[in-house]
Design an enzyme around this catalytic site. Structure first.
Site, short mmCIF file in Angstrom:
data_model
loop_
_atom_site.label_atom_id
_atom_site.label_comp_id
_atom_site.label_asym_id
_atom_site.label_seq_id
_atom_site.Cartn_x
_atom_site.Cartn_y
_atom_site.Cartn_z
CG ASP A 35 -2.04 1.26 0.91
OD1 ASP A 35 -3.24 0.61 1.05
OD2 ASP A 35 -1.68 2.07 1.19
CB ILE A 36 0.72 4.47 -2.08
CG1 ILE A 36 1.73 5.35 -2.69
CG2 ILE A 36 -0.51 5.12 -1.72
CD1 ILE A 36 1.47 5.88 -4.09
CG ASN A 97 -12.36 -0.49 3.43
OD1 ASN A 97 -12.85 -1.10 4.45
ND2 ASN A 97 -11.16 -0.25 3.27
CD GLN A 104 -14.74 -0.32 -3.11
OE1 GLN A 104 -15.96 -0.77 -3.10
NE2 GLN A 104 -14.08 -1.25 -4.00
CG HIS A 110 -8.68 -2.99 -2.55
ND1 HIS A 110 -9.62 -2.36 -3.23
CD2 HIS A 110 -8.46 -2.37 -1.27
CE1 HIS A 110 -9.95 -1.52 -2.69
NE2 HIS A 110 -9.23 -1.69 -1.51
CG HIS A 112 -6.77 -2.89 3.01
ND1 HIS A 112 -6.02 -1.73 2.83
CD2 HIS A 112 -7.93 -2.63 2.21
CE1 HIS A 112 -6.77 -0.74 2.13
NE2 HIS A 112 -7.99 -1.25 1.87
P1 5GP Z 1 -9.74 1.26 0.11
O1 5GP Z 1 -10.34 1.55 -1.35
O2 5GP Z 1 -10.04 0.17 0.71
O3 5GP Z 1 -10.24 2.45 0.97
O4 5GP Z 1 -8.49 1.69 0.01
C1 5GP Z 1 -7.32 1.85 -0.90
C2 5GP Z 1 -5.96 1.78 -0.74
O5 5GP Z 1 -5.08 1.75 -1.90
C3 5GP Z 1 -5.80 3.01 0.39
O6 5GP Z 1 -5.11 2.08 1.55
C4 5GP Z 1 -4.64 3.56 -0.51
O7 5GP Z 1 -3.43 3.86 0.38
C5 5GP Z 1 -3.84 2.57 -1.59
N1 5GP Z 1 -3.89 3.31 -3.06
C6 5GP Z 1 -4.30 4.18 -3.49
N2 5GP Z 1 -3.78 4.64 -4.59
C7 5GP Z 1 -2.59 3.82 -4.69
C8 5GP Z 1 -1.50 3.69 -5.49
O8 5GP Z 1 -1.21 4.39 -6.73
N3 5GP Z 1 -0.56 2.67 -5.18
C9 5GP Z 1 -0.67 1.90 -4.11
N4 5GP Z 1 0.27 0.95 -3.96
N5 5GP Z 1 -1.65 2.01 -3.39
C10 5GP Z 1 -2.66 2.97 -3.46
#
Ligand code: 5GP
Length: 130
Positions: A35-36, A97, A104, A110, A112
């Site tokens: 995760d970034i 999420n 989300q 995805h 985590h």
């Molecule tokens: P969610 O959609 O479950 O809320 O989380 C999306 C996740 O993707 C976040 O934890 C965010 O930090 C990660 N994320 C968003 N953009 C990027 C990216 O470009 N590269 C990576 N490696 N992670 C990302």
């Protein structure tokens, strides 16, 4: 209602090789990368290569091969990152999420994989800020 997948999301771009990722594992049907913005010492995202918007979409429409591959990829990440008790760690948390209540951000299915420290309570009580 049919599921609707937006090909312009950031994980679709990662899968197409348009933007880089810190790849941890790639299998026939799945990709895992760091995760970034990690929330813990270990924070890996595992995604199917197929175009699924969230977990219920994936569970409904993915093939048995995709489902098995994804499940095994998640388990492999838990072990290879060292968070699984089986590999000497203290455990981990899996989160997927979905939608606005699930907060989300990226509309590509995805999971985590989070661990490497004590993670605290499961979710914020309803109404409390995050
Ligand atoms: P969610 O959609 O479950 O809320 O989380 C999306 C996740 O993707 C976040 O934890 C965010 O930090 C990660 N994320 C968003 N953009 C990027 C990216 O470009 N590269 C990576 N490696 N992670 C990302």
């Amino acid at each position: 209602m049919a599921y609707s997948y937006d090909n312009s999301n950031i994980f679709a771009k990662i899968l197409r090789g348009e933007i880089p990722c810190g790849k941890v594992l790639e299998t026939e049907h799945s990709l895992a990368f760091n995760d970034i913005a990690p929330k813990a010492p270990v924070h890996v995202l595992v995604i199917p290569k197929g175009s699924y918007v969230n977990f219920d979409h994936f569970a409904a429409e993915a093939s048995d091969a995709e489902l098995a591959d994804f499940s095994r990829a998640v388990g492999e990440i838990c072990r290879s990152t060292g968070v699984a008790e089986h590999s000497g760690g203290n455990g981990y948390r899996l989160i997927s999420n979905s939608g606005s209540d699930g907060v989300q951000v990226v509309p590509h299915m995805h999971v985590h994989v989070i661990g490497g420290c004590l993670l605290g309570s499961f979710v914020q009580p309803a109404g409390e800020s995050q």
